[in-house]
Design a protein around this motif. Structure first.
Motif, PDB file in Angstrom:
ATOM      1  N   TYR A 235      44.828 -14.890  22.110  1.00 37.35           N
ATOM      2  CA  TYR A 235      43.788 -15.371  23.032  1.00 37.35           C
ATOM      3  C   TYR A 235      43.897 -14.677  24.384  1.00 37.35           C
ATOM      4  CZ  TYR A 235      41.484 -18.517  26.333  1.00 37.35           C
ATOM      5  OH  TYR A 235      40.712 -19.019  27.338  1.00 37.35           O
ATOM      6  N   LYS A 236      45.137 -14.575  24.888  1.00 32.25           N
ATOM      7  CA  LYS A 236      45.347 -13.930  26.190  1.00 32.25           C
ATOM      8  C   LYS A 236      44.900 -12.466  26.165  1.00 32.25           C
ATOM      9  CE  LYS A 236      47.644 -17.125  28.660  1.00 32.25           C
ATOM     10  NZ  LYS A 236      47.279 -17.566  30.020  1.00 32.25           N
ATOM     11  N   LYS A 239      41.052 -12.285  26.010  1.00 37.66           N
ATOM     12  CA  LYS A 239      40.492 -12.721  27.289  1.00 37.66           C
ATOM     13  C   LYS A 239      40.668 -11.633  28.347  1.00 37.66           C
ATOM     14  CE  LYS A 239      40.632 -16.512  30.634  1.00 37.66           C
ATOM     15  NZ  LYS A 239      41.291 -17.773  31.041  1.00 37.66           N
ATOM     16  N   TYR A 240      41.808 -10.970  28.319  1.00 40.37           N
ATOM     17  CA  TYR A 240      42.110  -9.908  29.276  1.00 40.37           C
ATOM     18  C   TYR A 240      41.174  -8.717  29.096  1.00 40.37           C
ATOM     19  CZ  TYR A 240      45.028  -6.556  31.896  1.00 40.37           C
ATOM     20  OH  TYR A 240      45.497  -5.626  32.783  1.00 40.37           O
ATOM     21  N   ASN A 242      38.318  -8.565  27.736  1.00 44.74           N
ATOM     22  CA  ASN A 242      36.911  -8.924  27.955  1.00 44.74           C
ATOM     23  C   ASN A 242      36.642  -9.426  29.374  1.00 44.74           C
ATOM     24  OD1 ASN A 242      35.513  -8.516  25.326  1.00 44.74           O
ATOM     25  ND2 ASN A 242      37.076  -9.943  24.597  1.00 44.74           N
ATOM     26  N   SER A 243      37.649  -9.358  30.259  1.00 41.68           N
ATOM     27  CA  SER A 243      37.488  -9.846  31.623  1.00 41.68           C
ATOM     28  C   SER A 243      36.690  -8.863  32.466  1.00 41.68           C
ATOM     29  CB  SER A 243      38.855 -10.085  32.265  1.00 41.68           C
ATOM     30  OG  SER A 243      39.523  -8.851  32.492  1.00 41.68           O
ATOM     31  N   GLU A 251      31.554  -7.070  23.694  1.00 44.82           N
ATOM     32  CA  GLU A 251      32.684  -7.972  23.532  1.00 44.82           C
ATOM     33  C   GLU A 251      33.648  -7.430  22.481  1.00 44.82           C
ATOM     34  OE1 GLU A 251      33.609 -12.712  22.761  1.00 44.82           O
ATOM     35  OE2 GLU A 251      31.650 -11.880  22.257  1.00 44.82           O
ATOM     36  N   THR A 253      36.541  -8.272  19.863  1.00 42.18           N
ATOM     37  CA  THR A 253      36.904  -9.475  19.113  1.00 42.18           C
ATOM     38  C   THR A 253      38.121  -9.315  18.209  1.00 42.18           C
ATOM     39  OG1 THR A 253      35.350  -8.869  17.352  1.00 42.18           O
ATOM     40  CG2 THR A 253      34.520 -10.308  19.108  1.00 42.18           C
ATOM     41  N   ASP A 403      42.646 -16.365  37.220  1.00 43.84           N
ATOM     42  CA  ASP A 403      42.305 -17.254  36.104  1.00 43.84           C
ATOM     43  C   ASP A 403      43.061 -16.846  34.846  1.00 43.84           C
ATOM     44  OD1 ASP A 403      40.729 -19.340  34.782  1.00 43.84           O
ATOM     45  OD2 ASP A 403      39.759 -17.680  33.745  1.00 43.84           O
ATOM     46  N   PHE A 404      43.180 -15.527  34.650  1.00 40.13           N
ATOM     47  CA  PHE A 404      43.910 -15.026  33.483  1.00 40.13           C
ATOM     48  C   PHE A 404      45.390 -15.390  33.582  1.00 40.13           C
ATOM     49  CE2 PHE A 404      46.624 -11.587  31.833  1.00 40.13           C
ATOM     50  CZ  PHE A 404      46.380 -11.749  30.488  1.00 40.13           C
TER      51      PHE A 404
END
Length: 406
Positions: A235-236, A239-240, A242-243, A251, A253, A403-404
């Motif tokens: 997840y991290k 998320k990173y 795609n930040s 995106e 995935t 936030d990350f």
């Protein structure tokens, strides 16, 4: 007009950041008389808090700004946002009717007032005590008996006490027990050494992941397999990538695609970032933010001195400079087990090399030790005006990925 600007965190009793003291000084060759020096300080305030923005330089927390007599009388306070500013009245300000009247006006406008380097002897009837919200007490310049007397004196008032220059965990605990409300210093970055057998298994696992990065060329397939067994790390990573930091048009995935896009250099940086984030649970958020600011600043300086091909190593040096606090073991033990360059390890252990020179510059700048900052700038053949820009850019970058981190 070139300026050096740094910040030092101020914590509340729950180790949450209440604000930052803004440290600054003019460049060595700037020459001003006292009055013009105050104007120079005004320029610093305008450029750091107004141009950069209090939200950027202090992350939306309170910004403690030192005020001389002239700055108090010249209405400088009104240039600053009252909700984000603490007017810190220096201990050498001569208190007379003019200063007292202006402080009353500033207070009435809704600003928070603080009195710097307070001692009780000779100040029991200081008229500013009826106005200030915070009193700063230098932990290095007072005895325990003097601090106890100050706490008793203000016990039944609304004034909050700030213990300045608290450099050890023991001093923080002592000041907290006495009744201080705020704490300023680098006590939070000191390790509380624990027995090896007491290190949680999860933390050891994260260090094992770092060991997988020790190879000269990262085995992407092996790393992907490790990440696939840990949903949190997956997840991290996604998320990173795609930040907004990367600003991709599409995106990402899959783990494999993310690792391919990052490349070896960015993978190493990401791994240290996310694992330090995991290790930092239960520690002040500021500790990992300082690690990141150091990392970004070390990386940027490496580029400036012609070592851009090794900038990832400089980034990692900043990242792991606080790892002893997270792990609870002496730094000299931990660095021997980490997958980083020998020169980097030597620098963290105080040996003299180019890594160490950059690291020393970063630490001195962070603490506002401006004389030594100038010495290291000269040794590294850097331009003086570059460092403040790189530092504020590092803060901006950390704010963007806060936030990350969390």
């Amino acid at each position: 007009m070139d300026i050096y600007v740094a910040r030092q965190p101020i914590f509340d009793r729950r180790l949450r950041v209440y604000g930052y003291e803004i440290l600054y000084r003019m460049k060595e060759d700037d020459q001003y008389c006292m009055r013009t020096g105050d104007a120079a300080s005004l320029s610093v305030i305008k450029n750091t808090v107004l141009v950069i923005g209090a939200e950027k330089i202090a992350g939306g927390k309170k910004a403690f700004i030192n005020f001389t007599r002239n700055l108090i009388l010249d209405n400088t306070a009104y240039l600053l946002p009252k909700d984000l500013t603490v007017i810190e009245i220096l201990e050498d300000v001569r208190i007379d009717d003019q200063v007292l009247s202006r402080c009353k006006e500033i207070k009435k406008k809704g600003y928070t007032l603080a009195l710097d380097d307070f001692v009780l002897n000779g100040n029991r009837h200081n008229p500013l005590l009826n106005l200030v919200d915070i009193i700063k007490v230098d932990y290095r310049a007072t005895t325990n008996a003097e601090r106890e007397e100050i706490v008793r004196h203000f016990k039944d008032t609304s004034i909050r006490l700030l213990a300045e220059k608290t450099e050890t965990i023991e001093e923080f605990k002592e000041a907290k027990k006495l009744g201080f409300s705020y704490f300023q210093g680098y006590f939070f970055s000191k390790p509380i050494v624990i027995a090896r057998k007491d290190i949680p298994v999860s933390r050891i696992n994260y260090l094992r992941i770092l060991q997988e990065l020790a190879n000269e060329h990262i085995r992407i397939r092996k790393l992907r397999e490790i990440l696939e067994t840990d949903p949190s790390l997956t997840y991290k990573l996604l998320k990173y990538i795609n930040s907004s930091f990367f600003s991709l048009r599409y995106e990402v995935t899959s783990i494999g695609h993310a690792l391919a896009l990052l490349g070896e250099s960015e993978i190493r940086k990401w791994a240290f970032l996310v694992i330090l984030g995991k290790l930092s649970k239960g520690f002040p958020d500021e500790l990992i933010k300082i690690s990141l600011i150091r990392a970004r600043l070390c990386e940027a300086i490496a580029t400036k001195i012609g070592l851009s091909k090794r900038k990832t190593e400089f980034f990692l040096m900043g990242m792991i400079s606080t790892i002893d606090a997270f792990i609870g073991r002496p730094l000299e033990e931990i660095v021997q087990e980490l997958p980083v360059a020998k020169g980097l390890k030597d620098a963290l252990l105080g040996k003299d090399n180019v890594y160490g020179m950059v690291y020393s510059l970063v630490l001195c700048y962070e603490r506002g030790d401006w004389d030594r900052v100038n010495q290291w700038i000269r040794k590294l053949a850097l331009n003086e005006e570059d460092i403040p820009k790189l530092y504020t850019e590092a803060i901006r970058n950390v704010n963007e990925i806060a936030d990350f981190i969390n």
